[in-house]
Design an enzyme around this catalytic site. Structure first.
Site, PDB file in Angstrom:
ATOM      1  N   LYS A 151      -5.141  34.205   5.885  1.00  0.00           N
ATOM      2  CA  LYS A 151      -4.732  33.763   7.231  1.00  0.00           C
ATOM      3  C   LYS A 151      -5.142  32.316   7.418  1.00  0.00           C
ATOM      4  O   LYS A 151      -6.317  31.975   7.342  1.00  0.00           O
ATOM      5  CB  LYS A 151      -5.374  34.606   8.338  1.00  0.00           C
ATOM      6  CG  LYS A 151      -4.714  34.279   9.690  1.00  0.00           C
ATOM      7  CD  LYS A 151      -5.490  34.740  10.900  1.00  0.00           C
ATOM      8  CE  LYS A 151      -6.569  33.796  11.354  1.00  0.00           C
ATOM      9  NZ  LYS A 151      -6.086  32.474  11.818  1.00  0.00           N
ATOM     10  N   GLY A 159     -16.062  30.442   8.641  1.00  0.00           N
ATOM     11  CA  GLY A 159     -15.883  30.101  10.048  1.00  0.00           C
ATOM     12  C   GLY A 159     -17.211  30.172  10.772  1.00  0.00           C
ATOM     13  O   GLY A 159     -18.280  30.027  10.164  1.00  0.00           O
ATOM     14  N   SER A 160     -17.151  30.412  12.068  1.00  0.00           N
ATOM     15  CA  SER A 160     -18.365  30.368  12.887  1.00  0.00           C
ATOM     16  C   SER A 160     -19.168  31.670  12.766  1.00  0.00           C
ATOM     17  O   SER A 160     -18.625  32.713  12.372  1.00  0.00           O
ATOM     18  CB  SER A 160     -17.985  30.131  14.349  1.00  0.00           C
ATOM     19  OG  SER A 160     -17.200  31.213  14.797  1.00  0.00           O
ATOM     20  N   GLU A 203     -25.147  24.061  16.378  1.00  0.00           N
ATOM     21  CA  GLU A 203     -24.216  23.271  15.575  1.00  0.00           C
ATOM     22  C   GLU A 203     -23.230  22.561  16.512  1.00  0.00           C
ATOM     23  O   GLU A 203     -22.606  23.199  17.352  1.00  0.00           O
ATOM     24  CB  GLU A 203     -23.455  24.224  14.640  1.00  0.00           C
ATOM     25  CG  GLU A 203     -22.552  23.539  13.667  1.00  0.00           C
ATOM     26  CD  GLU A 203     -21.733  24.532  12.822  1.00  0.00           C
ATOM     27  OE1 GLU A 203     -21.286  25.551  13.375  1.00  0.00           O
ATOM     28  OE2 GLU A 203     -21.547  24.262  11.634  1.00  0.00           O
ATOM     29  N   CYS A 228     -19.120  22.029   7.535  1.00  0.00           N
ATOM     30  CA  CYS A 228     -20.210  22.995   7.742  1.00  0.00           C
ATOM     31  C   CYS A 228     -21.539  22.476   7.217  1.00  0.00           C
ATOM     32  O   CYS A 228     -22.585  22.741   7.793  1.00  0.00           O
ATOM     33  CB  CYS A 228     -19.854  24.310   7.076  1.00  0.00           C
ATOM     34  SG  CYS A 228     -19.327  24.077   5.378  1.00  0.00           S
ATOM     35  N   GLU A 267     -19.093  32.644   4.698  1.00  0.00           N
ATOM     36  CA  GLU A 267     -19.464  31.224   4.703  1.00  0.00           C
ATOM     37  C   GLU A 267     -19.448  30.760   6.153  1.00  0.00           C
ATOM     38  O   GLU A 267     -18.377  30.532   6.717  1.00  0.00           O
ATOM     39  CB  GLU A 267     -18.457  30.408   3.881  1.00  0.00           C
ATOM     40  CG  GLU A 267     -18.398  30.764   2.401  1.00  0.00           C
ATOM     41  CD  GLU A 267     -19.542  30.185   1.606  1.00  0.00           C
ATOM     42  OE1 GLU A 267     -20.420  29.525   2.201  1.00  0.00           O
ATOM     43  OE2 GLU A 267     -19.567  30.408   0.391  1.00  0.00           O
ATOM     44  N   GLY A 289     -17.807  35.439  12.516  1.00  0.00           N
ATOM     45  CA  GLY A 289     -18.274  36.120  11.301  1.00  0.00           C
ATOM     46  C   GLY A 289     -18.877  37.473  11.619  1.00  0.00           C
ATOM     47  O   GLY A 289     -18.631  38.463  10.923  1.00  0.00           O
TER      48      GLY A 289
END
Ligand code: NAD
Length: 481
Positions: A179, A232-233, A385, A288, A254, A237
């Site tokens: 996706k 992603g975040s 972040e 990231c 990740e 996640g």
């Protein structure tokens, strides 16, 4: 250029280019202008069903496994060749839908081709073991694919982040549904074209473009999925992990970071400032593993701040397509978020050496390169972040204190140490809780070096030989002769 083309960009399912079942489209905008750029066919849960079914059928007919490992490797080289012929086109797309600089866009293509070649070269080198059990017995292990690998990627680097997982999955015999991110899906559509032209078997690689809350969630929870790779975040996640837990599906996660560079008083301060600036301002900090925190020994604190601020202010901020050094953030939402966090930092008592707000007088989503000092570990800007061009600087006195500060967030993705003392560098590297540690630089290594998180930054590894182990499961075969 305002729009790339009037015709919608399509999903790639079972070797066919197709609209979504609902006929709806996602409008992709240019973050440098805020203007609409392209329409992409919106995948909904029904399209996820079709894509998973296509990947399942391809897996059942051993679309990748029936190729020899060497043939699978050659297929990756062929995709890399196709991709390289599209370098300029993709670099321009990366500027337009992602806000990258042209140089960065070209690098993304070169990097992606390198991933394909690196893992293509490993396709025939992933070997099992023979385990001695004594007379009359033979025992060996093989690496089995999981089946259908569902992959979900974020908007900041969709091409290399997506492609590296796809090639690891394909060379190990899995099939894939990827996706793409809704904000910047175009370069992965080019990747799908490269796969098609290179002759990837229909259904082995499927690309859908949809929003996270429906298409992404449907993919993560799909009963036909055997393996998940999510980048992603942390918040998303966790929801993907909850869906995976329901069916005990293995995941590579990740997630985010708040990575710290430690600058000791004996370091080359000019070098440290230059590398930290590159580590935080590349792609406007939307990486990231950005160097988003700097811990500076008190004696060189002011000199370092001056040097870093100089680099920040020298950056030319503007559209990547116009040759600027630093492009925009991906969306108005992300710009609001980063600017809001800066305001929170000031309200908490931190000081701005430069930046702290959006660039005025433009409809693009440009944020000023920002350096905070006078930051304390408990402040939100020292913990959260930004995913923007904002770096926070904290002072320290002793090496022990630096390690405690560096490890003192929920994250553990990357870390760095700047010092001329090799013993201190190694002592620090041993104690930093992070998946990658850089000494006297930021981002040492790349395709060949394993990358991934500790703590809330996730688990599993991408890049390097280690990544392949996340795409296979070991089967042991014991034989009594
Ligand atoms: P995000 O989590 O919002 O979105 C990532 C992807 O997940 C997108 O494709 C999105 O559509 C999808 N998604 C959203 N909701 C979903 C749901 N409920 N179920 C399934 N999928 C869903 O992240 P983002 O804002 O696009 O990216 C920024 C984050 O990604 C940062 O935290 C960054 O650190 C992290 N990141 C990590 C790495 C790494 O390798 N560790 C690399 C790049 C980015």
């Amino acid at each position: 250029m305002n729009t790339i083309s009037q015709t919608p960009w399509l999903n790639f399912i079972g070797g066919q280019w197709c609209e979504g079942a609902s006929g709806q489209h996602i409008m992709v905008s240019n973050p440098a202008t805020g203007q609409p750029l392209a329409q992409v066919a919106r995948a909904m849960p029904q399209d996820v069903d079709r894509a998973v079914a296509a990947a399942r059928a391809a897996f059942q007919r051993r679309a990748m496994l029936s190729l020899t490992p060497a043939e699978r490797g050659r297929l990756m080289f062929a995709i890399a060749r196709e991709l390289r012929t599209m370098t300029e086109e993709i670099a321009e797309l990366e500027c337009l839908d992602n806000g990258k600089t042209l140089a960065n866009g070209r690098n993304e293509v070169a990097l992606t081709a390198r991933y394909l070649e690196y893992y293509g070269g490993m396709a025939d080198k992933l070997e099992g073991r023979q385990i001695p059990l004594g007379d009359g017995l033979v025992d060996y292990t093989v690496h089995m694919p999981f089946g259908v690998s569902a992959q979900i990627v974020p908007w900041n680097g969709p091409l290399p982040v997506g492609a590296r997982s796809v090639c690891c999955a394909l060379i190990t015999g899995n099939t894939v549904v990827l996706k793409s991110p809704e904000d910047s899906p175009l370069s992965l559509i080019k990747f799908a074209q490269a796969c098609e032209r290179a002759g990837v078997p229909p259904g082995a690689f499927n690309l859908i473009c949809g929003y996270g809350h429906d298409a992404g969630a449907a993919l993560a929870a799909h009963p036909g999925v055997d393996h998940i790779v999510f980048t992603g975040s942390v918040a998303t996640g966790k929801s993907v992990l909850r869906a995976a837990a329901e069916r005990v599906v293995p995941c590579v996660m990740e997630l985010g970071g708040k990575s710290a560079a430690i600058v000791h008083a004996d370091a080359d301060i000019a070098l440290a400032a230059e590398r930290v600036a590159r580590g935080i301002f590349t792609h406007a900090g939307q990486i990231c593993s950005a160097a988003s925190r700097v811990l500076v020994q008190r004696g060189v604190h002011d000199a370092f701040i001056n040097a870093l601020t100089g680099h920040a202010q020298a950056r030319r901020v503007g559209p990547g397509a116009d040759g600027a050094d630093m492009g925009p953030l991906i969306s108005a939402r992300q710009l609001d978020r980063v600017e809001g966090l800066c305001r929170a930092g000031v309200a908490e008592g931190a000081s701005l050496a430069c930046g702290g707000a959006r660039v005025a007088g433009t409809d693009g989503f440009f944020m000023q390169p920002t350096v905070f000092h006078g930051v304390t570990p408990a402040m939100s800007i020292a913990q959260q972040e930004f995913f923007g061009p904002v770096v926070v600087v904290l002072p320290f006195d002793t090496p022990e204190e630096a390690i405690e500060l560096a490890n003192g967030t929920d994250y553990g993705l990357a870390a760095g140490v700047f010092t001329r003392d090799l013993k201190l560098a190694l002592w620090s590297a041993d104690r930093l809780v992070a998946g990658q540690v850089y000494v006297n630089d930021w981002w040492v290594g790349g395709v060949e070096t394993p990358f991934g998180g500790t703590k809330r930054s996730g688990y599993g590894r991408e890049k390097g030989q280690e990544a392949l182990l996340g795409y296979v499961q070991t089967k042991n075969i014991g034989i009594r002769l």
